[in-house]
Design a protein around this motif. Structure first.
Motif, PDB file in Angstrom:
ATOM      1  N   MET A  29       1.067  -1.266  -0.075  1.00  0.00           N
ATOM      2  CA  MET A  29       0.102  -0.113  -0.094  1.00  0.00           C
ATOM      3  C   MET A  29       0.935   1.282  -0.172  1.00  0.00           C
ATOM      4  N   ALA A  30       1.950   1.224   0.699  1.00  0.00           N
ATOM      5  CA  ALA A  30       2.823   2.662   0.758  1.00  0.00           C
ATOM      6  C   ALA A  30       3.453   2.417  -0.622  1.00  0.00           C
ATOM      7  N   ARG A  32       2.185   1.986  -3.565  1.00  0.00           N
ATOM      8  CA  ARG A  32       0.878   2.307  -4.284  1.00  0.00           C
ATOM      9  C   ARG A  32       0.865   3.663  -3.948  1.00  0.00           C
ATOM     10  N   ARG A  33       0.601   4.294  -2.821  1.00  0.00           N
ATOM     11  CA  ARG A  33       0.352   5.233  -2.595  1.00  0.00           C
ATOM     12  C   ARG A  33       1.459   6.401  -3.297  1.00  0.00           C
ATOM     13  N   LYS A  34       2.776   5.942  -3.130  1.00  0.00           N
ATOM     14  CA  LYS A  34       3.574   6.911  -3.329  1.00  0.00           C
ATOM     15  C   LYS A  34       3.744   6.787  -5.050  1.00  0.00           C
ATOM     16  N   SER A  36       0.992   6.379  -6.698  1.00  0.00           N
ATOM     17  CA  SER A  36      -0.077   7.088  -7.200  1.00  0.00           C
ATOM     18  C   SER A  36       0.054   8.537  -7.124  1.00  0.00           C
ATOM     19  N   ARG A  37       0.713   9.185  -6.176  1.00  0.00           N
ATOM     20  CA  ARG A  37       1.076  10.463  -5.877  1.00  0.00           C
ATOM     21  C   ARG A  37       1.901  11.000  -6.901  1.00  0.00           C
ATOM     22  N   LEU A 111      -8.001   9.418  -6.072  1.00  0.00           N
ATOM     23  CA  LEU A 111      -7.038   8.943  -5.292  1.00  0.00           C
ATOM     24  C   LEU A 111      -7.486   9.393  -3.800  1.00  0.00           C
ATOM     25  N   GLU A 114      -9.720   6.756  -2.602  1.00  0.00           N
ATOM     26  CA  GLU A 114      -9.107   5.446  -2.253  1.00  0.00           C
ATOM     27  C   GLU A 114      -8.418   5.541  -0.957  1.00  0.00           C
ATOM     28  N   LEU A 116      -5.475   7.271  -0.953  1.00  0.00           N
ATOM     29  CA  LEU A 116      -4.245   7.253  -1.401  1.00  0.00           C
ATOM     30  C   LEU A 116      -3.446   8.648  -1.207  1.00  0.00           C
ATOM     31  N   VAL A 117      -4.247   9.552  -1.233  1.00  0.00           N
ATOM     32  CA  VAL A 117      -4.063  11.270  -0.778  1.00  0.00           C
ATOM     33  C   VAL A 117      -4.993  11.640   0.170  1.00  0.00           C
ATOM     34  N   SER A 148       6.479  13.996  -1.337  1.00  0.00           N
ATOM     35  CA  SER A 148       5.298  14.197  -2.154  1.00  0.00           C
ATOM     36  C   SER A 148       4.802  15.474  -2.488  1.00  0.00           C
TER      37      SER A 148
END
Length: 160
Positions: A29-30, A32-34, A36-37, A111, A114, A116-117, A148
């Motif tokens: 998840m970390a 994916r988050r990075k 995506s950002r 995002l 979800e 993510l941000v 980010s």
């Protein structure tokens, strides 16, 4: 009096397996988050807003932050009164900035939904945090060169 329970080898192995699975999920998840950002940041930096007056005599283009990057004024518009032309230019530029903001919102909304941000980036006019005139920027950590976009340019959401 303490209540200690001895764990069997099988119980410890199962707990370790569960913890390893949870850690793997958090790591995924970390990442994916990075990713995506970073992808959203790259896309956001290319966003522009465009608008033109109803008569087509004035056309404006702004960047993602709402800064005017191109202004076209048809020769016929030069015959307008200066105050009227100024209002038209201002109105068209504001409309273009609104379109850029809407595109940023559209980009970030999935995002945010979800998780993510957390917030929209502060690329939107009027939403920069107030800084003290005497405040100095925090030191840059070499490990955080890739901070980010949202962490660098975001505000906390407020209740609406």
């Amino acid at each position: 009096m303490s209540d200690y329970r001895e764990f069997s080898s099988a119980e410890l192995t199962e707990q370790a397996r569960q913890l390893s699975g949870a850690a793997s999920h958090l790591h995924t998840m970390a990442i994916r988050r990075k990713e995506s950002r970073l992808a959203a940041r790259e896309q956001a930096m290319d966003i522009t807003g465009q608008a033109q007056s109803p008569d087509g005599l004035v056309r404006a283009v702004v960047d993602v932050g709402g800064m005017l990057t191109d202004l076209e004024i048809a020769p016929e518009a030069l015959g307008l009164r200066a105050d009227h032309l100024a209002r038209v230019i201002s109105s068209v530029t504001q409309e273009a900035a609104g379109r850029a903001r809407a595109e940023v919102r559209s980009l970030y909304q999935p995002l945010i939904e979800e998780g993510l941000v957390g917030d929209l980036p502060v690329l939107l006019p009027g939403s920069l945090p107030k800084a003290s005139a005497t405040a100095s920027p925090p030191p840059v950590d070499a490990d955080e060169d890739e901070a980010s976009f949202e962490e660098t340019f975001s505000l906390r959401r407020t209740e609406r």
